[in-house]
Design a protein around this motif. Structure first.
Motif, mmCIF file in Angstrom:
data_model
loop_
_atom_site.group_PDB
_atom_site.id
_atom_site.type_symbol
_atom_site.label_atom_id
_atom_site.label_comp_id
_atom_site.label_asym_id
_atom_site.label_seq_id
_atom_site.Cartn_x
_atom_site.Cartn_y
_atom_site.Cartn_z
ATOM 1 N N HIS A 1 141.927 64.433 56.249
ATOM 2 C CA HIS A 1 141.725 63.940 57.458
ATOM 3 C C HIS A 1 140.511 64.488 58.215
ATOM 4 O O HIS A 1 139.692 63.578 58.518
ATOM 5 C CB HIS A 1 143.082 64.208 58.263
ATOM 6 N N GLU B 1 137.190 62.508 59.327
ATOM 7 C CA GLU B 1 136.484 62.819 60.638
ATOM 8 C C GLU B 1 136.214 64.108 60.754
ATOM 9 O O GLU B 1 135.624 64.566 61.676
ATOM 10 C CB GLU B 1 137.881 62.690 61.604
ATOM 11 N N HIS C 1 144.792 55.512 56.702
ATOM 12 C CA HIS C 1 143.557 56.030 56.203
ATOM 13 C C HIS C 1 143.374 55.818 54.605
ATOM 14 O O HIS C 1 142.368 55.684 54.307
ATOM 15 C CB HIS C 1 143.474 57.620 56.447
HETATM 16 CO CO CO Z 1 143.690 59.699 61.950
#
Ligand code: CO
Length: 294
Positions: A179, A210, A242
């Motif tokens: 993530h 991210e 995602h």
């Molecule tokens: Co997220």
């Protein structure tokens, strides 16, 4: 002056009186029996296939702790609202803890099904401990560590993930999707995981949605290595939003599209870390370690 002194004595007598009364009341209260509970907490998912992975975790937890109450909480407000529209009510960790408290549980272990000790974990940790401070409430509350909390955890997870890429040949590369977070000290865990994968297998990488390591960073390395085929595997609890969109989606900015455009054959594996029993066992080990302190 004399009057002030008299007031002072009066106050002292009143205080002593209050303390004695409080003690007498406590002595008259029944002794509480010990009741243990486990609270499984995750970000949550609105994807039905991903929910199946949660059911597996729960089954594995019930097997490991057969006589303990097991409940769920989702940290994501958006996911909870989405599920509520479908008639599925899920608690936030705070709601679940309040319910456990009023249901009379005395010892509660919270398992953070997060991947890294990031912002979500720290919030959970802080709020959970407040529930341990209320009088007449939960006597002891423990929060088990998330998945990647030590060097040993990272080694274990890397080994399990590397051994389970179906159909991959040694000349093929694999990119694990983490993530990532803007919270840099936590994001560094993905850099550490990438180093561990690289040590075990020079064609195994971590990139994040991210965080600091992007898919572009990995594309450059894959070109240097003249790789032809790339497997994409989520390094997240579930193959949810995602994985479906950012990793394997058809939009031009998905990892699959970026890799395909760069000339690589691409093979997404739609399997979250909750679907590897050895990885779930590692989470449950963290729970056992915490519960040893009850
Ligand atoms: Co997220």
């Amino acid at each position: 002056m004399k009057q002030l002194k008299r007031y002072g004595y009066g106050l002292l007598v009143l205080l002593i009186g209050l303390v004695v009364t409080a003690n007498a009341l406590a002595a008259h209260g029944e002794k509480r029996e010990t009741r243990q509970a486990i609270l499984l907490t995750a970000f949550g998912t609105s994807v039905p296939e991903a929910q199946k992975a949660f059911d597996k975790i729960e089954a594995q937890a019930r097997n490991t702790f057969p006589n303990t109450e097991i409940r769920w909480a989702f940290t994501s407000k958006i996911i909870r609202a989405k599920l509520a529209k479908q008639g599925k009510r899920l608690d936030s960790p705070e709601e679940a803890l309040a319910r456990l408290m009023s249901d009379g549980f005395t010892h509660v272990a919270v398992l953070s099904l997060q991947t890294i000790p990031g912002v979500e974990f720290h919030q959970l940790y802080q709020n959970a401990h407040l529930f341990g401070q209320m009088s007449g409430g939960i006597e002891k509350i423990l929060v088990a560590r998330p998945l990647l909390s030590s060097g040993k955890d990272m080694e274990t997870v890397a080994d399990v993930l590397l051994k389970n890429v179906p159909g991959r040949k040694p000349t093929d590369a694999v990119v694990f999707m983490g993530h990532g977070t803007e919270h840099h000290p936590s994001d560094a865990i993905y850099l550490a995981m990438n180093a561990i994968f690289q040590q075990k297998d020079p064609r195994a990488y971590v990139a994040t949605v991210e965080g600091m390591i992007t898919i572009q960073d990995v594309v450059a390395k894959l070109k240097e290595q003249k790789v032809k085929k790339v497997y994409l595997v989520p390094m997240m609890l579930v193959a949810g939003d995602h994985a479906m969109n950012d990793m394997a989606g058809d939009e031009p900015e998905s990892w699959k599209s970026i890799l395909t455009k760069n000339g690589f054959a691409c093979e997404p594996v739609m399997k979250g870390t909750a679907e590897y029993p050895q990885i779930v066992d590692l989470w449950l080990d963290h729970l056992k370690t915490a519960m040893a302190h009850f």
